[in-house]
Design a protein around this motif. Structure first.
Motif, PDB file in Angstrom:
ATOM      1  N   THR A  66      62.454  15.917  67.999  1.00  0.00           N
ATOM      2  CA  THR A  66      61.853  16.585  69.156  1.00  0.00           C
ATOM      3  C   THR A  66      60.441  17.052  68.829  1.00  0.00           C
ATOM      4  OG1 THR A  66      62.884  18.673  68.480  1.00  0.00           O
ATOM      5  CG2 THR A  66      64.052  17.339  70.090  1.00  0.00           C
ATOM      6  N   TYR A  67      59.577  16.924  69.812  1.00  0.00           N
ATOM      7  CA  TYR A  67      58.190  17.360  69.654  1.00  0.00           C
ATOM      8  C   TYR A  67      58.107  18.876  69.825  1.00  0.00           C
ATOM      9  CZ  TYR A  67      53.133  17.556  70.357  1.00  0.00           C
ATOM     10  OH  TYR A  67      51.794  17.847  70.247  1.00  0.00           O
ATOM     11  N   LYS A  68      57.526  19.563  68.845  1.00  0.00           N
ATOM     12  CA  LYS A  68      57.492  21.028  68.858  1.00  0.00           C
ATOM     13  C   LYS A  68      56.062  21.565  68.989  1.00  0.00           C
ATOM     14  CE  LYS A  68      61.512  21.010  65.758  1.00  0.00           C
ATOM     15  NZ  LYS A  68      61.438  19.618  65.286  1.00  0.00           N
ATOM     16  N   GLY A  69      55.152  20.737  69.454  1.00  0.00           N
ATOM     17  CA  GLY A  69      53.791  21.192  69.690  1.00  0.00           C
ATOM     18  C   GLY A  69      52.821  20.881  68.577  1.00  0.00           C
ATOM     19  N   ASN A  70      53.327  20.437  67.429  1.00  0.00           N
ATOM     20  CA  ASN A  70      52.469  20.124  66.280  1.00  0.00           C
ATOM     21  C   ASN A  70      52.521  18.618  66.045  1.00  0.00           C
ATOM     22  OD1 ASN A  70      51.479  19.595  63.654  1.00  0.00           O
ATOM     23  ND2 ASN A  70      51.948  21.686  63.005  1.00  0.00           N
ATOM     24  N   GLU A 389      67.410  25.140  62.641  1.00  0.00           N
ATOM     25  CA  GLU A 389      67.059  24.139  63.640  1.00  0.00           C
ATOM     26  C   GLU A 389      67.173  24.709  65.049  1.00  0.00           C
ATOM     27  OE1 GLU A 389      65.612  20.512  64.877  1.00  0.00           O
ATOM     28  OE2 GLU A 389      65.747  21.382  62.868  1.00  0.00           O
ATOM     29  N   MET A 390      68.221  25.511  65.285  1.00  0.00           N
ATOM     30  CA  MET A 390      68.373  26.147  66.593  1.00  0.00           C
ATOM     31  C   MET A 390      67.251  27.143  66.852  1.00  0.00           C
ATOM     32  SD  MET A 390      70.762  25.395  68.765  1.00  0.00           S
ATOM     33  CE  MET A 390      71.077  26.936  69.620  1.00  0.00           C
ATOM     34  N   MET A 391      66.884  27.889  65.827  1.00  0.00           N
ATOM     35  CA  MET A 391      65.785  28.844  65.992  1.00  0.00           C
ATOM     36  C   MET A 391      64.495  28.132  66.377  1.00  0.00           C
ATOM     37  SD  MET A 391      66.116  31.813  63.097  1.00  0.00           S
ATOM     38  CE  MET A 391      67.008  31.026  61.779  1.00  0.00           C
ATOM     39  N   ARG A 392      64.254  26.986  65.762  1.00  0.00           N
ATOM     40  CA  ARG A 392      63.000  26.261  65.976  1.00  0.00           C
ATOM     41  C   ARG A 392      62.967  25.560  67.331  1.00  0.00           C
ATOM     42  NH1 ARG A 392      59.993  25.046  61.283  1.00  0.00           N
ATOM     43  NH2 ARG A 392      59.373  23.049  62.182  1.00  0.00           N
ATOM     44  N   GLN A 393      64.101  25.422  67.995  1.00  0.00           N
ATOM     45  CA  GLN A 393      64.138  24.656  69.230  1.00  0.00           C
ATOM     46  C   GLN A 393      64.681  25.461  70.414  1.00  0.00           C
ATOM     47  OE1 GLN A 393      65.940  20.783  68.853  1.00  0.00           O
ATOM     48  NE2 GLN A 393      65.196  20.507  66.782  1.00  0.00           N
ATOM     49  N   SER A 394      64.774  26.763  70.272  1.00  0.00           N
ATOM     50  CA  SER A 394      65.375  27.577  71.335  1.00  0.00           C
ATOM     51  C   SER A 394      64.401  28.672  71.768  1.00  0.00           C
ATOM     52  CB  SER A 394      66.679  28.209  70.838  1.00  0.00           C
ATOM     53  OG  SER A 394      66.408  29.217  69.873  1.00  0.00           O
ATOM     54  N   LEU A 397      61.897  31.244  69.724  1.00  0.00           N
ATOM     55  CA  LEU A 397      60.438  31.169  69.572  1.00  0.00           C
ATOM     56  C   LEU A 397      59.718  32.023  70.607  1.00  0.00           C
ATOM     57  CD1 LEU A 397      59.842  27.381  68.771  1.00  0.00           C
ATOM     58  CD2 LEU A 397      60.056  29.302  67.182  1.00  0.00           C
ATOM     59  N   HIS A 398      60.286  32.151  71.807  1.00  0.00           N
ATOM     60  CA  HIS A 398      59.686  33.013  72.832  1.00  0.00           C
ATOM     61  C   HIS A 398      59.736  34.480  72.383  1.00  0.00           C
ATOM     62  CE1 HIS A 398      59.410  30.077  76.265  1.00  0.00           C
ATOM     63  NE2 HIS A 398      60.184  29.421  75.424  1.00  0.00           N
ATOM     64  N   GLY A 428      60.296  29.041  59.039  1.00  0.00           N
ATOM     65  CA  GLY A 428      59.640  28.093  58.152  1.00  0.00           C
ATOM     66  C   GLY A 428      58.157  28.394  58.024  1.00  0.00           C
ATOM     67  N   GLU A 429      57.513  27.732  57.105  1.00  0.00           N
ATOM     68  CA  GLU A 429      56.096  28.009  56.836  1.00  0.00           C
ATOM     69  C   GLU A 429      55.193  27.688  58.014  1.00  0.00           C
ATOM     70  OE1 GLU A 429      54.881  26.106  53.259  1.00  0.00           O
ATOM     71  OE2 GLU A 429      56.199  27.312  51.965  1.00  0.00           O
ATOM     72  N   ASP A 430      55.660  26.833  58.911  1.00  0.00           N
ATOM     73  CA  ASP A 430      54.833  26.456  60.064  1.00  0.00           C
ATOM     74  C   ASP A 430      55.120  27.326  61.287  1.00  0.00           C
ATOM     75  OD1 ASP A 430      57.388  25.488  60.394  1.00  0.00           O
ATOM     76  OD2 ASP A 430      56.773  23.646  61.404  1.00  0.00           O
ATOM     77  N   TRP A 431      55.694  28.529  61.072  1.00  0.00           N
ATOM     78  CA  TRP A 431      56.080  29.380  62.196  1.00  0.00           C
ATOM     79  C   TRP A 431      54.913  29.681  63.117  1.00  0.00           C
ATOM     80  CZ3 TRP A 431      53.823  34.059  63.184  1.00  0.00           C
ATOM     81  CH2 TRP A 431      53.075  34.636  62.153  1.00  0.00           C
ATOM     82  N   LYS A 432      53.738  29.896  62.534  1.00  0.00           N
ATOM     83  CA  LYS A 432      52.582  30.267  63.355  1.00  0.00           C
ATOM     84  C   LYS A 432      52.179  29.129  64.279  1.00  0.00           C
ATOM     85  CE  LYS A 432      49.755  33.201  61.680  1.00  0.00           C
ATOM     86  NZ  LYS A 432      48.712  33.932  60.929  1.00  0.00           N
ATOM     87  N   GLU A 433      52.222  27.887  63.763  1.00  0.00           N
ATOM     88  CA  GLU A 433      51.899  26.736  64.610  1.00  0.00           C
ATOM     89  C   GLU A 433      52.923  26.583  65.735  1.00  0.00           C
ATOM     90  OE1 GLU A 433      51.944  26.669  61.330  1.00  0.00           O
ATOM     91  OE2 GLU A 433      49.850  26.276  60.816  1.00  0.00           O
ATOM     92  N   LEU A 434      54.195  26.833  65.413  1.00  0.00           N
ATOM     93  CA  LEU A 434      55.245  26.673  66.429  1.00  0.00           C
ATOM     94  C   LEU A 434      55.088  27.656  67.583  1.00  0.00           C
ATOM     95  CD1 LEU A 434      58.522  26.058  64.371  1.00  0.00           C
ATOM     96  CD2 LEU A 434      57.245  24.419  65.742  1.00  0.00           C
TER      97      LEU A 434
END
Length: 457
Positions: A66-70, A389-394, A397-398, A428-434
């Protein structure tokens, strides 16, 4: 005209639409433009074509990444997914395209991927072309890379597709995705490289016909059978956007639900009625049905009926949204707080998170930064029990975006650093980008004028 469409009939319409563009030479991207009810059958068509029973010559590959903006991260994850196709497993997936090609004698059993080459999308394309060159008798075919449509609250592929088509894709590689006709999000500037497919489907009628066949006409007079059909009538009435019609059909449905003498069935029917009126912005009956469903669901919960909590939380989400639409902020916040508390007692992590998250969102809309920040933190704590994975796609993030957004305004740097370190540990380390996507910003801190939170079931 076919007055009794079947699912098979609609499937062939999809197949005919693909046949229309299959032999065209100019395109690199195919976008299916379809209604929400039509997405599944298009997806099933593409899945069928990725198997040996497919009828077209091209070879289809489905990517679940899935595309997550990065875009850089997305392309790297695509590469890793491609690599996973070659991993040996005790029970190979039915979608093991590579294994199937070898078993059919199309691909040499000696073929081995080369993973020492450059990664990312460039490496992926290079490796797929090498794979294609090792296929017997498929020189004139294309590799079609399918990216399923984004789900709710997910980032969409439009930006990445634009970037990709600005480069020169090999003519042997084609991309496929699906966009929602009622809410188009995929717009690509390189029009000469794009084809759109718009099959004229009637999936609602086809599904209804199939249900009528399988529902057992010999039992057509039982309350349960008549209720099943009446629920479809209520849902179909939404499309006509006629409040009187929906109210009349909802009342028939509730009457049939009472005839079943099943309390769970009655609560579920009240929820359907509330949702139907909510969808056509007929808020008064929607609220009345939701209130009645909540009272009856609470009675079921007190009696130990597991179905009671499921219906109760759905009705609470709906009630909160209705109160928000009427600007009854404090009452709406109380509803979501009660939802979070009850969900926690039932071990429902996701709805504990959602209750706190939406409560925080409403506090933010009221300009009350401190409670908004606190509720967002509670949402993060609850959501931290989800898988990464659920945190990164649910909607986790909001909550993360809102907490960090408010934290930058009201907290000293050392306290904000604690939150940032925790987000890195959780996401994860890319939290800011997400969480820095403009889509996330719009939906979290730049709401529509109606301020209506989404209703999640």
């Amino acid at each position: 005209m076919n007055n009794t469409p079947s699912i098979a009939h609609e499937f062939y319409k999809v197949r005919e639409e693909w046949a229309r563009i299959e032999k065209l030479k100019h395109w690199s991207l195919a976008v299916w433009v379809a209604g929400y009810q039509d997405i599944d059958i298009i997806d099933k068509f593409i899945e069928t074509e990725s198997l040996a029973i497919g009828v077209f010559d091209d070879i289809f590959f489905r990517f679940e990444t899935t595309y997550k903006g990065n875009p850089v991260l997305f392309e790297e994850e695509l590469w890793q997914e491609y690599r996973s196709w070659f991993e040996k497993t005790p029970q190979p997936s039915k979608q093991d395209v590579i294994g199937a090609l070898k078993n059919d004698g199309i691909l040499s059993p000696d073929f081995e991927p080369q993973f020492h080459v450059n990664s990312g999308f460039t490496g992926l394309i290079r490796e797929m072309l090498r794979l294609k060159h090792n296929l017997e008798g498929y020189e004139a075919t294309h590799f079609c890379l399918y990216f399923p449509p984004a789900k709710a609250n997910r980032f969409l592929l439009g930006d990445w597709l634009n970037r990709t088509l600005k480069k020169e894709l090999p003519s042997q590689i084609r991309l496929i995705t699906i966009d929602y006709a009622a809410n188009r999000k995929i717009f690509v500037s390189n029009y000469e490289k794009v084809v759109e497919l718009t099959p004229q489907l009637n999936m609602l009628a086809a599904i209804n016909n199939e249900m009528d066949k399988g529902g057992g006409r010999t039992d057509a007079v039982s309350p349960e059978s008549r209720l099943t059909k009446q629920i479809r009538v209520v849902m179909d009435s939404i499309l006509k956007n006629n409040k009187d019609l929906t109210l009349r059909e909802s009342r028939k449905m509730i009457g049939l639900a009472k005839e079943t003498q099943n309390p769970s069935t009655l609560v579920s029917s009240l929820l359907v009625a509330s949702q139907a009126h909510y969808n056509i912005k007929d808020h008064e009956p929607s609220e009345q049905y939701a209130e009645e469903a909540i009272i009856k669901a609470e009675a079921l919960m007190n009696d130990g009926d597991a179905a009671g909590f499921h219906c109760w939380k759905a009705c609470m989400m709906l009630k909160g949204a209705l109160l928000s639409a009427k600007r009854k902020w404090e009452k709406a916040i109380a509803v979501y707080d009660a939802l979070a508390e009850k969900a926690l007692s039932h071990g429902d992590i996701f709805f504990t998170m959602e209750g706190h998250r939406i409560s925080g969102h409403l506090y933010y809309l009221r300009g009350r930064m401190q409670p908004a920040f606190e509720q967002s933190l509670l949402a993060l704590v609850a959501g931290s029990y989800l898988s990464r994975e659920m945190m990164r796609q649910s909607t986790f993030l909001h909550a993360a975006y809102l907490a960090h957004f408010i934290g930058e305004k009201i907290k000293p740097q050392d306290e904000l650093k604690i939150l940032e370190d925790q987000l890195q540990d959780w996401v994860g380390e890319d939290w800011k980008e997400l969480i820095s996507s403009s889509e996330l910003e719009k939906s979290t801190t730049k709401p529509r004028s109606r301020f209506m939170p989404p209703v999640s079931f």
